[in-house]
Design an enzyme around this catalytic site. Structure first.
Site, PDB file in Angstrom:
ATOM      1  CG  ASP A  37      -1.906   0.947   1.068  1.00 45.33           C
ATOM      2  OD1 ASP A  37      -1.711   1.831   0.863  1.00 45.33           O
ATOM      3  OD2 ASP A  37      -3.251   0.016   1.027  1.00 45.33           O
ATOM      4  CG  ASN A  90      -8.443  -4.293  -2.556  1.00 44.21           C
ATOM      5  OD1 ASN A  90      -9.069  -4.275  -2.803  1.00 44.21           O
ATOM      6  ND2 ASN A  90      -8.139  -3.735  -1.503  1.00 44.21           N
ATOM      7  CE1 TYR A 155     -13.912   2.583  -7.026  1.00 44.66           C
ATOM      8  CE2 TYR A 155     -15.972   2.167  -7.989  1.00 44.66           C
ATOM      9  CZ  TYR A 155     -15.488   1.973  -7.284  1.00 44.66           C
ATOM     10  OH  TYR A 155     -14.424   0.961  -6.061  1.00 44.66           O
TER      11      TYR A 155
END
Length: 251
Positions: A37, A90, A155
């Site tokens: 991340d 993800n 998105y």
């Protein structure tokens, strides 16, 4: 779940929410987990939780929109635990909820670079090492926005793109033993949904929740269970599939 114990998993966007829950689930099933991340503090928190549960994990600060960062992530995974058997791509951002013509080009580029190019960067590195190692399983995070118009234009476009990348990767790499699927979450109780709800005054999110047959938000752990199942031997004949985890909204 069959086939996870003893494996190696990469989880991007692992500092919170669905990514954190999935990293913890992989570890609970016996995998060694590389958690990635851009949020260093969140990464440390996830690894600490896995350590406390008796699992095995390391943190690698990574910007998935940067191809060099992703290459370094996969290289560090191989050096630390070996070639990854599983990957959960993800990491993502929600972007603005404004109408298409009110969106800025900068917002478009940011969302596409993280959500779609980020998955591209991860896939190209993961597929290469998995194919050379006899196979593996990859899950990409799309969304109900990847199957509908539920969200802002950047998105929605990015999440539709992830479904397309998932299908082409599955078609091209199935013959060498790599399965590639996607999860398509609905409204899940995460920080991202909190931010989206604030941006829309909470009303649109509430309408989506009430439109679900199950009449509630999902939990990150429910998406994690689906993602890890798609990597397990229990789903050995499933590939190229966008698995909806949405409480029935798309029905």
């Amino acid at each position: 779940m069959d086939g996870i114990d003893g494996g190696v998993a990469i989880v991007t966007g692992g500092a919170a929410g669905i990514g954190r829950a999935t990293a913890r689930r992989f570890a609970a099933e016996g995998a060694s987990v590389v958690v990635a991340d851009i949020d260093a503090d969140g990464l440390t928190g996830t690894v600490d939780l896995i350590d406390a549960d008796g699992g095995e994990a390391v943190a690698v600060e990574t910007d998935v929109s940067d191809a060099d960062d992703v290459a370094a992530l996969v290289e560090e995974t191989v050096d630390t635990y070996g070639v990854p058997d599983f990957a959960f791509n993800n990491a993502g951002v929600e972007g603005s909820s404004e109408r298409l013509t009110d969106q800025s080009l900068d917002d478009w580029k940011r969302v596409i670079e993280v959500n779609q190019t980020g998955v591209w960067n991860c896939l190209t590195e993961e597929l290469a090492v998995m194919a050379d190692n006899g196979g593996g399983a990859i899950v990409n995070t799309s969304s109900i926005a990847g199957l509908s118009a539920a969200g802002g234009a950047p998105y929605v476009a990015s999440k539709h793109g992830i479904v397309g990348l998932t299908r082409i990767a599955a078609a091209e790499y199935g013959p060498v033993g790599v399965r590639v699927n996607a999860v398509c979450p609905g409204v899940i109780d995460t920080d991202m949904i909190d931010r989206a709800s604030e941006g829309r005054g909470g009303q649109n999110i509430d309408r989506v929740v009430q439109a679900k047959p199950l009449r509630r938000m999902g939990e990150p752990e429910e998406v994690a269970a689906a993602a890890v199942w798609l990597c397990s031997d229990d789903s050995s004949f499933v590939t190229g599939h966008p698995l909806v985890v949405d409480g029935g909204y798309m029905a």
